[in-house]
Design a protein around this motif. Structure first.
Motif, PDB file in Angstrom:
ATOM      1  N   ALA A 258       0.873  -1.173   0.000  1.00 34.11           N
ATOM      2  CA  ALA A 258       0.000   0.000   0.000  1.00 34.11           C
ATOM      3  C   ALA A 258       0.910   1.224   0.000  1.00 34.11           C
ATOM      4  O   ALA A 258       1.573   1.518   1.002  1.00 34.11           O
ATOM      5  N   LYS A 259       0.977   1.919  -1.112  1.00 34.66           N
ATOM      6  CA  LYS A 259       1.986   2.952  -1.307  1.00 34.66           C
ATOM      7  C   LYS A 259       1.855   4.132  -0.355  1.00 34.66           C
ATOM      8  O   LYS A 259       2.817   4.865  -0.119  1.00 34.66           O
ATOM      9  N   ASP A 260       0.648   4.351   0.172  1.00 35.05           N
ATOM     10  CA  ASP A 260       0.459   5.484   1.068  1.00 35.05           C
ATOM     11  C   ASP A 260       0.957   5.202   2.475  1.00 35.05           C
ATOM     12  O   ASP A 260       1.002   6.109   3.315  1.00 35.05           O
ATOM     13  N   LYS A 261       1.367   3.951   2.740  1.00 37.52           N
ATOM     14  CA  LYS A 261       1.812   3.595   4.088  1.00 37.52           C
ATOM     15  C   LYS A 261       3.247   3.084   4.160  1.00 37.52           C
ATOM     16  O   LYS A 261       3.874   3.168   5.212  1.00 37.52           O
ATOM     17  N   ALA A 262       3.757   2.521   3.073  1.00 34.68           N
ATOM     18  CA  ALA A 262       5.084   1.910   3.099  1.00 34.68           C
ATOM     19  C   ALA A 262       6.162   2.945   2.792  1.00 34.68           C
ATOM     20  O   ALA A 262       5.958   3.870   2.003  1.00 34.68           O
ATOM     21  N   ALA A 263       7.323   2.779   3.428  1.00 33.85           N
ATOM     22  CA  ALA A 263       8.438   3.690   3.200  1.00 33.85           C
ATOM     23  C   ALA A 263       9.755   2.949   3.401  1.00 33.85           C
ATOM     24  O   ALA A 263       9.823   1.966   4.134  1.00 33.85           O
TER      25      ALA A 263
ATOM     26  N   LEU B 181      11.715   2.267  -6.925  1.00 30.39           N
ATOM     27  CA  LEU B 181      10.825   2.789  -5.888  1.00 30.39           C
ATOM     28  C   LEU B 181      10.199   4.107  -6.345  1.00 30.39           C
ATOM     29  O   LEU B 181       9.005   4.346  -6.155  1.00 30.39           O
ATOM     30  N   TYR B 182      11.027   4.952  -6.923  1.00 27.62           N
ATOM     31  CA  TYR B 182      10.567   6.275  -7.352  1.00 27.62           C
ATOM     32  C   TYR B 182       9.442   6.163  -8.382  1.00 27.62           C
ATOM     33  O   TYR B 182       8.417   6.858  -8.292  1.00 27.62           O
ATOM     34  N   GLU B 183       9.621   5.296  -9.348  1.00 23.36           N
ATOM     35  CA  GLU B 183       8.631   5.147 -10.414  1.00 23.36           C
ATOM     36  C   GLU B 183       7.319   4.551  -9.914  1.00 23.36           C
ATOM     37  O   GLU B 183       6.257   4.781 -10.491  1.00 23.36           O
ATOM     38  N   GLN B 184       7.401   3.792  -8.796  1.00 23.52           N
ATOM     39  CA  GLN B 184       6.191   3.232  -8.198  1.00 23.52           C
ATOM     40  C   GLN B 184       5.508   4.212  -7.253  1.00 23.52           C
ATOM     41  O   GLN B 184       4.410   3.947  -6.774  1.00 23.52           O
ATOM     42  N   GLY B 185       6.155   5.338  -6.976  1.00 23.43           N
ATOM     43  CA  GLY B 185       5.576   6.311  -6.067  1.00 23.43           C
ATOM     44  C   GLY B 185       5.688   5.924  -4.607  1.00 23.43           C
ATOM     45  O   GLY B 185       4.894   6.386  -3.775  1.00 23.43           O
TER      46      GLY B 185
END
Length: 287
Positions: free
Chosen positions: A106-111, A133-137
């Protein structure tokens, strides 16, 4: 409760062999890796139950070594990023593992807190991983230890990364007064917040979130106030967050590591990093 959990399991090995790092000199046995896996599974079981208790969690995997080469950590990140009561899941990694699995996050939570080790990977390979990572947001910061032999490599990487990716430099503190004024200026041009990391902050008796809403969890469930102030304050699975939480002033004279001093409210680091404090992304770099 809104709580930050730093988690570190039994594993203590890395696929790199950096000369300054002790974990590059160990190789975990199959038994140790199985123990690490079972510890993480137990932690995951505990996390799943916390939503019903009303807790909201931010989880940071802060290992002794590189965990993303192991499937059970990749699967844990995917699941945690999808849990409603988990606000954030982040990991410290050298980014050497394959990244096909990150599309399930879930891109809004993972870092990702990504460390660059010149000499252990090629510049091209490392940059390629970052760009995936950058291209996946997916949110990530990149950093390296600011030793003199790495200055040129760090500067080159800064010039190659997208401008909105933050590159931090960890001050080398094994030698007192290591940097000249010119070197500090040079590294500040690379990392505009480098000078925040240079001091060892006075911390004895000062307020800190550690032990109150920030907890350092070892694989077996033992909880310490802080990674540096190693006093055991309880057991995660026995005491729960309510039983562990207590205002505990710092017992150390100084605090010089980012993952420690960011939780000292008097330093107001949240004014710099906003809601990306955990993964070390200043507000001006957030995408």
């Amino acid at each position: 409760m809104n709580a930050v959990l730093y988690y570190r399991g039994a594993m203590s090995s890395c696929n790199y062999d950096c000369p300054y790092c002790p974990f590059s000199k160990t190789k975990d046995s199959k038994e140790t890796l199985e123990k690490d896996k079972q510890q993480l599974l137990a932690f995951m079981g505990w996390v799943r139950e916390q939503g019903a208790a009303g807790h909201r969690l931010s989880i940071f995997f802060n290992p002794y070594g590189e965990v993303l080469v192991h499937k059970w950590y990749r699967e844990a990140m995917i699941e945690l990023s999808g849990l409603a009561h988990v606000q954030k899941v982040a990991v410290q990694t050298n980014l050497s593992a394959k990244l096909d699995w990150t599309r399930q996050l879930a891109k809004d939570k993972a870092a990702f807190w990504v460390t660059y080790h010149p000499g252990q990977t090629s510049e091209a390979q490392f940059l390629s991983q970052c760009m995936k990572l950058y291209e996946q947001g997916i949110a990530f910061s990149v950093g390296s230890v600011g030793i003199r032999s790495a200055f040129d490599a760090i500067a080159r990487l800064r010039s190659l990364l997208p401008e909105d990716v933050y590159l931090w430099v960890n001050a080398f503190k094994d030698r007192k007064g290591y940097y000249t004024e010119d070197e500090i200026s040079y590294l500040t041009r690379i990392d505009p917040y480098f000078q925040l990391n240079i001091p060892d902050y006075d911390s004895l008796g000062r307020r800190c979130g550690a032990g109150s809403n920030v907890f350092y969890v070892q694989g077996a469930g033992i909880v310490k106030r802080c990674y540096s102030d190693r006093k055991v304050i309880g057991h995660l699975y026995r005491d729960g967050l309510e039983g562990l939480s207590e205002e505990r002033p710092c017992g150390m004279k100084k605090c010089g590591c980012y993952i420690g001093y960011i939780h000292m409210p008097e330093l107001a680091m949240d004014h710099v990093y906003g809601d990306r404090l955990l993964e070390r992304i200043p507000a001006g770099f957030a995408r």
